[in-house]
Scaffold this motif. Structure first.
Motif, PDB file in Angstrom:
ATOM      1  N   ASN A  14       8.074   2.088  -9.778  1.00 26.80           N
ATOM      2  CA  ASN A  14       7.783   2.073 -11.210  1.00 26.80           C
ATOM      3  C   ASN A  14       6.639   3.023 -11.571  1.00 26.80           C
ATOM      4  OD1 ASN A  14       9.397  -0.144 -12.776  1.00 26.80           O
ATOM      5  ND2 ASN A  14       8.926  -1.054 -10.781  1.00 26.80           N
ATOM      6  N   GLY A  15       6.449   4.030 -10.744  1.00 30.82           N
ATOM      7  CA  GLY A  15       5.491   5.077 -11.071  1.00 30.82           C
ATOM      8  C   GLY A  15       4.039   4.716 -10.853  1.00 30.82           C
ATOM      9  N   ILE A  16       3.764   3.702 -10.028  1.00 34.42           N
ATOM     10  CA  ILE A  16       2.392   3.271  -9.766  1.00 34.42           C
ATOM     11  C   ILE A  16       2.094   3.418  -8.281  1.00 34.42           C
ATOM     12  CG2 ILE A  16       0.759   1.348  -9.891  1.00 34.42           C
ATOM     13  CD1 ILE A  16       2.482   0.187 -12.162  1.00 34.42           C
ATOM     14  N   HIS A  17       1.116   4.239  -7.943  1.00 32.59           N
ATOM     15  CA  HIS A  17       0.690   4.312  -6.548  1.00 32.59           C
ATOM     16  C   HIS A  17       0.163   2.943  -6.115  1.00 32.59           C
ATOM     17  CE1 HIS A  17       1.204   8.591  -6.662  1.00 32.59           C
ATOM     18  NE2 HIS A  17       0.168   8.805  -7.464  1.00 32.59           N
ATOM     19  N   TYR A  18       0.187   2.707  -4.805  1.00 37.05           N
ATOM     20  CA  TYR A  18      -0.136   1.370  -4.294  1.00 37.05           C
ATOM     21  C   TYR A  18      -0.963   1.524  -3.029  1.00 37.05           C
ATOM     22  CZ  TYR A  18       0.968  -3.455  -2.729  1.00 37.05           C
ATOM     23  OH  TYR A  18       0.927  -4.771  -2.328  1.00 37.05           O
ATOM     24  N   VAL A  19      -2.067   0.796  -2.973  1.00 34.26           N
ATOM     25  CA  VAL A  19      -2.962   0.871  -1.814  1.00 34.26           C
ATOM     26  C   VAL A  19      -3.243  -0.544  -1.316  1.00 34.26           C
ATOM     27  CG1 VAL A  19      -5.238   1.575  -0.969  1.00 34.26           C
ATOM     28  CG2 VAL A  19      -4.049   2.984  -2.671  1.00 34.26           C
ATOM     29  N   THR A  20      -3.172  -0.745  -0.021  1.00 33.17           N
ATOM     30  CA  THR A  20      -3.542  -2.026   0.582  1.00 33.17           C
ATOM     31  C   THR A  20      -4.704  -1.773   1.539  1.00 33.17           C
ATOM     32  OG1 THR A  20      -1.966  -1.777   2.418  1.00 33.17           O
ATOM     33  CG2 THR A  20      -1.180  -2.877   0.426  1.00 33.17           C
ATOM     34  N   LEU A  21      -5.637  -2.721   1.593  1.00 32.77           N
ATOM     35  CA  LEU A  21      -6.834  -2.469   2.389  1.00 32.77           C
ATOM     36  C   LEU A  21      -7.214  -3.658   3.263  1.00 32.77           C
ATOM     37  CD1 LEU A  21      -9.607  -3.991   1.050  1.00 32.77           C
ATOM     38  CD2 LEU A  21      -9.032  -2.405  -0.788  1.00 32.77           C
ATOM     39  N   ASN A  22      -7.925  -3.350   4.328  1.00 36.60           N
ATOM     40  CA  ASN A  22      -8.559  -4.349   5.188  1.00 36.60           C
ATOM     41  C   ASN A  22     -10.045  -4.408   4.875  1.00 36.60           C
ATOM     42  OD1 ASN A  22      -6.250  -5.094   6.523  1.00 36.60           O
ATOM     43  ND2 ASN A  22      -6.719  -4.003   8.421  1.00 36.60           N
ATOM     44  N   TYR A  23     -10.667  -5.492   5.277  1.00 41.88           N
ATOM     45  CA  TYR A  23     -12.101  -5.679   5.099  1.00 41.88           C
ATOM     46  C   TYR A  23     -12.603  -6.531   6.258  1.00 41.88           C
ATOM     47  CZ  TYR A  23      -9.983  -9.881   3.070  1.00 41.88           C
ATOM     48  OH  TYR A  23      -9.204 -11.008   2.862  1.00 41.88           O
ATOM     49  N   ARG A  24     -13.902  -6.544   6.459  1.00 39.56           N
ATOM     50  CA  ARG A  24     -14.449  -7.356   7.540  1.00 39.56           C
ATOM     51  C   ARG A  24     -14.218  -8.839   7.251  1.00 39.56           C
ATOM     52  NH1 ARG A  24     -20.460  -5.120   7.693  1.00 39.56           N
ATOM     53  NH2 ARG A  24     -19.863  -4.707   5.497  1.00 39.56           N
ATOM     54  N   LEU A  25     -13.722  -9.549   8.246  1.00 33.76           N
ATOM     55  CA  LEU A  25     -13.515 -10.979   8.133  1.00 33.76           C
ATOM     56  C   LEU A  25     -14.825 -11.703   8.445  1.00 33.76           C
ATOM     57  CD1 LEU A  25     -10.051 -11.083   9.926  1.00 33.76           C
ATOM     58  CD2 LEU A  25     -10.496 -10.954   7.461  1.00 33.76           C
ATOM     59  N   SER A  26     -14.859 -12.990   8.122  1.00 40.77           N
ATOM     60  CA  SER A  26     -16.132 -13.707   8.245  1.00 40.77           C
ATOM     61  C   SER A  26     -16.586 -13.869   9.688  1.00 40.77           C
ATOM     62  CB  SER A  26     -16.039 -15.072   7.557  1.00 40.77           C
ATOM     63  OG  SER A  26     -14.912 -15.803   7.998  1.00 40.77           O
ATOM     64  N   GLN A  27     -15.676 -13.740  10.651  1.00 42.72           N
ATOM     65  CA  GLN A  27     -16.114 -13.767  12.053  1.00 42.72           C
ATOM     66  C   GLN A  27     -16.784 -12.446  12.448  1.00 42.72           C
ATOM     67  OE1 GLN A  27     -12.962 -14.209  10.974  1.00 42.72           O
ATOM     68  NE2 GLN A  27     -11.431 -13.415  12.395  1.00 42.72           N
ATOM     69  N   HIS A  28     -16.573 -11.410  11.646  1.00 44.28           N
ATOM     70  CA  HIS A  28     -17.237 -10.130  11.895  1.00 44.28           C
ATOM     71  C   HIS A  28     -18.594 -10.076  11.196  1.00 44.28           C
ATOM     72  CE1 HIS A  28     -12.802  -8.797  12.017  1.00 44.28           C
ATOM     73  NE2 HIS A  28     -13.217  -8.995  13.252  1.00 44.28           N
ATOM     74  N   ALA A  29     -18.621 -10.567   9.960  1.00 45.42           N
ATOM     75  CA  ALA A  29     -19.862 -10.579   9.173  1.00 45.42           C
ATOM     76  C   ALA A  29     -19.648 -11.502   7.992  1.00 45.42           C
ATOM     77  CB  ALA A  29     -20.213  -9.167   8.697  1.00 45.42           C
ATOM     78  N   ILE A  30     -20.625 -12.361   7.711  1.00 43.74           N
ATOM     79  CA  ILE A  30     -20.465 -13.289   6.596  1.00 43.74           C
ATOM     80  C   ILE A  30     -20.737 -12.564   5.275  1.00 43.74           C
ATOM     81  CG2 ILE A  30     -21.086 -15.234   8.060  1.00 43.74           C
ATOM     82  CD1 ILE A  30     -23.804 -15.315   6.628  1.00 43.74           C
ATOM     83  N   ALA A  31     -20.513 -13.280   4.173  1.00 46.36           N
ATOM     84  CA  ALA A  31     -20.746 -12.721   2.848  1.00 46.36           C
ATOM     85  C   ALA A  31     -22.201 -12.237   2.728  1.00 46.36           C
ATOM     86  CB  ALA A  31     -20.462 -13.785   1.787  1.00 46.36           C
TER      87      ALA A  31
END
Length: 401
Positions: A176-193
């Motif tokens: 539908n003409g919209i680029h799409y990006v999916t991402l990873n991030y550090r999980l809480s076992q890697h680093a907390i908020a």
């Protein structure tokens, strides 16, 4: 049906190779049901003893909870689609091989949006950690005209999940003409908020910084996610713009403002005190929240003022203001408070989170639509969520042109 053909068709449809050995859906559902030790009709990924890819396949909206009744219905639909595909295979053959014809037919019956596709650009780095990566799925647009972009953040209780899960929904946007990006991030076992919150904000800034490279219109970017990803998306959308025009790092000069938000089974606050006050049951005790912020519900009197400030800072509802973008929220659950009382997992994904957000949004004049499932018609609406989301985003993107 010849056994070999059944295996080919079933493998094309469901992809995971471990399903090829399953002869009947009844046996598969019986196996899943045995994992339901408390008999509540639901399984988290931790309770599920089968392969992870099977869990992801049967978890229709990716919220980390497998409803056994829905899994049975999904499997029944799969088997029905297989039968229809084989019945119609003769008219599909043409000059194609048997396998390719069946593949195309099955993709049509299951819906292109649910067919996992490969990204055009994979594992683009936005930081130093191994999970500081994102994938780009390019839209079908004119090459010389920048297109809007949807960024999707996966769920998983801040302890699991992967950007590849978003590939299931890519076609809904790219076609539908919209680029799409999916991402990873550090999980809480890697680093907390606030690590994961900061990660997602920087990922957005990195995408904007490289917008020309992928033909993205940096003025028309939306964001969204499921469960944990929904909270991260809100936090980015509601907090003040992080752009620093004087930063030495050019990425940090980019804006974090977005045009719209799409959320699935969203929590709108991560403050256990707020959750305890608004959501019945024991959702407020969730292990995911404890690990995210680094506290113990059995030792709440030891939480420092600084920790409470962090929890409040990371709770999206606290940041909503009148200039924030419109949003659309979908919940797979009923708004009946009793379901939260009976099951903490239903509680932490309860529509109460969305309706409380809408109350504040209505007061501020911010567009906010919340959909829950109260009956069969509502479920049909929920099953059309990606079509509704795309239409919603198109309207938002048009308003900023």
């Amino acid at each position: 049906m010849p056994a070999r053909l059944f295996a080919v068709v079933f493998g094309v449809l469901l992809t995971p190779s471990f399903l090829l050995g399953q002869v009947g859906g009844d046996r598969l559902i019986a196996r899943i049901s045995r994992d339901d030790a408390n008999g509540d009709g639901k399984l988290t990924e931790a309770e599920f003893t089968g392969p992870r890819r099977l869990f992801e396949t049967l978890d229709g909206d990716g919220d980390g909870v497998l409803v056994i009744e829905e899994a049975a219905a999904r499997l029944a639909k799969v088997r029905s689609n297989v039968a229809k595909a084989i019945e119609n295979r003769s008219e599909e053959m043409g000059n194609q091989s048997q396998r390719e014809a069946i593949r195309r037919r099955l993709q049509e019956t299951r819906g292109g949006a649910r067919a996992r596709v490969e990204p055009d650009h994979e594992n683009i780095r936005y930081g130093d950690h191994e999970r500081h990566v994102f994938d780009v799925y390019l839209a079908e647009t004119e090459a010389d005209e920048p297109a809007p972009c949807m960024i999707w953040i996966h769920g998983g209780g801040f302890r699991r999940g992967d950007k590849s899960e978003g590939g299931l929904f890519a076609r809904s946007f790219t076609e539908n003409g919209i680029h799409y990006v999916t991402l990873n991030y550090r999980l809480s076992q890697h680093a907390i908020a606030p690590a994961c919150f900061e990660d997602c904000a920087r990922a957005l800034q990195t995408i904007r910084y490289n917008a020309d490279k992928w033909n993205i219109d940096k003025t028309r970017i939306a964001i969204g996610g499921g469960s944990a990803g929904a909270g991260l998306s809100q936090w980015i959308a509601f907090t003040p713009d992080r752009a620093d025009p004087l930063a030495d790092d050019p990425v940090l000069r980019e804006s974090t403002r977005v045009s719209g938000i799409i959320l699935l089974n969203a929590q709108t606050s991560y403050d256990y005190r707020w959750i305890q006050e608004h959501v019945p049951g024991e959702a407020w005790k969730g292990d995911g929240l404890q690990q995210l912020f680094g506290y113990d519900v059995d030792r709440l009197d030891e939480i420092s003022d600084a920790k409470f400030e962090l929890i409040e800072e990371c709770s999206p509802l606290n940041h909503l203001t009148a200039d924030d973008p419109p949003m659309m929220l979908f919940y797979r659950r009923s708004s009946d408070p009793e379901i939260a009382e009976k099951n903490a997992m239903d509680g932490i994904h309860h529509p109460i989170f969305g309706t409380e957000l809408k109350k504040k949004a209505d007061q501020l004049g911010v567009g906010c639509e919340v959909f829950s499932v109260e009956n069969e018609n509502d479920m049909r609406v929920y099953n059309q969520r990606w079509t509704m989301a795309v239409d919603f985003l198109k309207r938002q993107f048009e308003s900023v042109q």
